[in-house]
Enzyme design. Structure first.
Site, PDB file in Angstrom:
ATOM      1  N   ASN A  17      -4.810  -2.432   4.319  1.00 55.36           N
ATOM      2  CA  ASN A  17      -4.926  -1.387   3.304  1.00 55.36           C
ATOM      3  C   ASN A  17      -4.807  -2.048   1.933  1.00 55.36           C
ATOM      4  O   ASN A  17      -3.726  -2.454   1.530  1.00 55.36           O
ATOM      5  CB  ASN A  17      -3.799  -0.354   3.529  1.00 55.36           C
ATOM      6  CG  ASN A  17      -3.766   0.701   2.435  1.00 55.36           C
ATOM      7  OD1 ASN A  17      -4.682   0.788   1.613  1.00 55.36           O
ATOM      8  ND2 ASN A  17      -2.714   1.511   2.427  1.00 55.36           N
ATOM      9  N   LYS A  19      -5.158  -0.764  -0.911  1.00 52.41           N
ATOM     10  CA  LYS A  19      -4.627   0.148  -1.943  1.00 52.41           C
ATOM     11  C   LYS A  19      -5.480   0.037  -3.221  1.00 52.41           C
ATOM     12  O   LYS A  19      -6.681  -0.172  -3.122  1.00 52.41           O
ATOM     13  CB  LYS A  19      -3.142  -0.130  -2.186  1.00 52.41           C
ATOM     14  CG  LYS A  19      -2.350  -0.076  -0.872  1.00 52.41           C
ATOM     15  CD  LYS A  19      -0.860  -0.016  -1.061  1.00 52.41           C
ATOM     16  CE  LYS A  19      -0.182   0.058   0.312  1.00 52.41           C
ATOM     17  NZ  LYS A  19       1.267   0.200   0.218  1.00 52.41           N
ATOM     18  N   HIS A 107      -1.229   8.847   3.901  1.00 50.79           N
ATOM     19  CA  HIS A 107      -0.368   7.719   3.521  1.00 50.79           C
ATOM     20  C   HIS A 107       0.774   8.257   2.658  1.00 50.79           C
ATOM     21  O   HIS A 107       0.574   9.190   1.867  1.00 50.79           O
ATOM     22  CB  HIS A 107      -1.181   6.669   2.758  1.00 50.79           C
ATOM     23  CG  HIS A 107      -0.428   5.384   2.586  1.00 50.79           C
ATOM     24  ND1 HIS A 107       0.540   5.236   1.628  1.00 50.79           N
ATOM     25  CD2 HIS A 107      -0.479   4.223   3.269  1.00 50.79           C
ATOM     26  CE1 HIS A 107       1.055   4.013   1.719  1.00 50.79           C
ATOM     27  NE2 HIS A 107       0.445   3.384   2.722  1.00 50.79           N
ATOM     28  N   GLU A 109       2.001   7.252   0.036  1.00 54.76           N
ATOM     29  CA  GLU A 109       1.708   7.242  -1.399  1.00 54.76           C
ATOM     30  C   GLU A 109       0.863   8.460  -1.793  1.00 54.76           C
ATOM     31  O   GLU A 109       1.005   8.978  -2.899  1.00 54.76           O
ATOM     32  CB  GLU A 109       1.027   5.916  -1.780  1.00 54.76           C
ATOM     33  CG  GLU A 109       2.033   4.762  -1.742  1.00 54.76           C
ATOM     34  CD  GLU A 109       1.453   3.406  -1.414  1.00 54.76           C
ATOM     35  OE1 GLU A 109       0.219   3.232  -1.476  1.00 54.76           O
ATOM     36  OE2 GLU A 109       2.245   2.499  -1.064  1.00 54.76           O
ATOM     37  N   GLU A 179       5.071   4.216   9.175  1.00 57.75           N
ATOM     38  CA  GLU A 179       5.367   3.447   7.969  1.00 57.75           C
ATOM     39  C   GLU A 179       6.656   3.965   7.330  1.00 57.75           C
ATOM     40  O   GLU A 179       6.619   4.947   6.572  1.00 57.75           O
ATOM     41  CB  GLU A 179       4.214   3.567   6.967  1.00 57.75           C
ATOM     42  CG  GLU A 179       2.909   2.951   7.449  1.00 57.75           C
ATOM     43  CD  GLU A 179       2.076   2.427   6.284  1.00 57.75           C
ATOM     44  OE1 GLU A 179       1.617   1.284   6.397  1.00 57.75           O
ATOM     45  OE2 GLU A 179       1.904   3.139   5.277  1.00 57.75           O
ATOM     46  N   GLY A 185       6.027  -2.242   0.653  1.00 60.21           N
ATOM     47  CA  GLY A 185       5.963  -2.995  -0.587  1.00 60.21           C
ATOM     48  C   GLY A 185       7.316  -3.517  -1.069  1.00 60.21           C
ATOM     49  O   GLY A 185       7.447  -3.939  -2.213  1.00 60.21           O
ATOM     50  N   SER A 225       5.684  -4.065   4.953  1.00 61.62           N
ATOM     51  CA  SER A 225       6.022  -5.477   4.752  1.00 61.62           C
ATOM     52  C   SER A 225       5.736  -6.353   5.977  1.00 61.62           C
ATOM     53  O   SER A 225       6.523  -7.235   6.323  1.00 61.62           O
ATOM     54  CB  SER A 225       7.484  -5.626   4.307  1.00 61.62           C
ATOM     55  OG  SER A 225       7.680  -4.946   3.077  1.00 61.62           O
TER      56      SER A 225
HETATM   57  P1  13P Z   1       3.078  -3.384   2.469  1.00 61.49           P
HETATM   58  O1  13P Z   1       2.558  -4.180   3.639  1.00 61.49           O
HETATM   59  O2  13P Z   1       2.672  -3.927   1.157  1.00 61.49           O
HETATM   60  O3  13P Z   1       4.542  -3.133   2.617  1.00 61.49           O
HETATM   61  O4  13P Z   1       2.373  -1.934   2.555  1.00 61.49           O
HETATM   62  C1  13P Z   1       2.414  -1.221   3.725  1.00 61.49           C
HETATM   63  C2  13P Z   1       1.490  -0.063   3.600  1.00 61.49           C
HETATM   64  O5  13P Z   1       1.775   0.892   2.924  1.00 61.49           O
HETATM   65  C3  13P Z   1       0.209  -0.128   4.318  1.00 61.49           C
HETATM   66  O6  13P Z   1      -0.425   1.098   4.308  1.00 61.49           O
END
Ligand code: 13P
Length: 270
Positions: A17, A19, A107, A109, A179, A185, A225
């Protein structure tokens, strides 16, 4: 060495992803680089997808097709409507026309920053399926919920709200990503035991909502992560069928290393 177990019928899926990173030129370079690093053997027994921004989808699709790169095209989001006066949105049939196979839905976010509700998540995943694509439905608890012992309740309510009423065969074919929000992140990864326990719980909920067969068939990714160093252990858990990777998927070498770790852990004949 992590023990590779799980249901052989569930092919692992490793998804990147991206983003809101990589403009279309950077996206082209990244997917070309990935194509040079992944051998046919790396992806013989697992699936891989990359999820660039909307503005990069067309470019990445062209490179994948032209160079026969063994990764599927994915999107990060879409509308739950097929068309209409929804300024700024992108409709599922538009993604399908571009050759998109997987769409991330719900997601954290999107839920957190754009007010996406459980109802919209449910409608969106149905729209994605209607247009022949596979949703990757995200669920996960906040740090506070985990500290309060609310993790399972949160996963139950999000999973149930997303899947309730969906035919069992459609549930069986989709992907769920666990997640934990506190791991996204942050560099803090769930332990393999916590990831397994949450994914097993989600699988149980899917079984209750759509029947045991769908529960056994649905693929569940872990996200938060994931890095080359922890991928094998996380993916070695019996109920973890893949990874949804954010930051570490932006660099082709790092993402390829995660894909290779995922593929290397698949037992022979699987
Ligand atoms: P990270 O791998 O940067 O922690 O992000 C995970 C994520 O949100 C994937 O959709």
């Amino acid at each position: 060495m992590a023990k590779p177990t799980g249901n052989p019928a569930r092919r692992r899926l490793v998804s990147g992803n991206w983003k809101m990173h990589h403009d279309h030129l950077q996206s082209i370079r990244t997917v070309q680089d990935l194509g040079l690093r992944l051998s046919a053997a790396d992806v013989a027994s697992i699936d891989v997808s990359v999820h660039p921004t909307f503005t990069s989808l067309r470019s990445v699709q062209t490179v994948i097709e032209d160079r026969v790169i063994p990764v599927a095209l994915g999107a990060q989001h879409c509308s739950h409507e097929d068309q209409g006066a929804f300024t700024g949105e992108v409709a599922p049939p538009m993604l399908a026309r571009l050759g998109v196979s997987f769409v991330i839905v719900g997601h954290s976010e999107r839920r957190q920053f754009f007010g996406q509700t459980d109802e919209v998540v449910a409608a969106t995943l149905r729209a994605v399926i209607r247009h022949g694509m596979t949703p990757i439905v995200c669920v996960g608890e906040t740090e506070e919920e985990r500290e309060d012992g609310e993790t399972e309740a949160r996963l139950t309510s999000q999973t149930t709200a997303a899947l309730k009423g969906l035919p069992a065969e459609q549930v069986a074919g989709l992907v769920i990503a666990y997640e934990p929000i506190w791991a996204i992140g942050t560099g803090r990864t769930a332990t393999a035991e916590d990831a397994e326990s949450a994914c097993a719980h989600i699988r149980g909920v899917v079984g209750e909502v759509a029947g045991a067969e769908a529960g056994q068939a649905v693929r569940i990714q872990y996200g938060g992560s994931v890095r080359p160093e922890n991928a094998a252990e996380l993916l070695g858990q019996p109920d973890v069928d893949g990874a949804l990777v954010g930051g570490a998927s932006l660099d082709a070498a790092t993402f390829a290393a995660i894909v290779q770790a995922a593929g290397a852990g698949v037992p022979p004949g699987r």
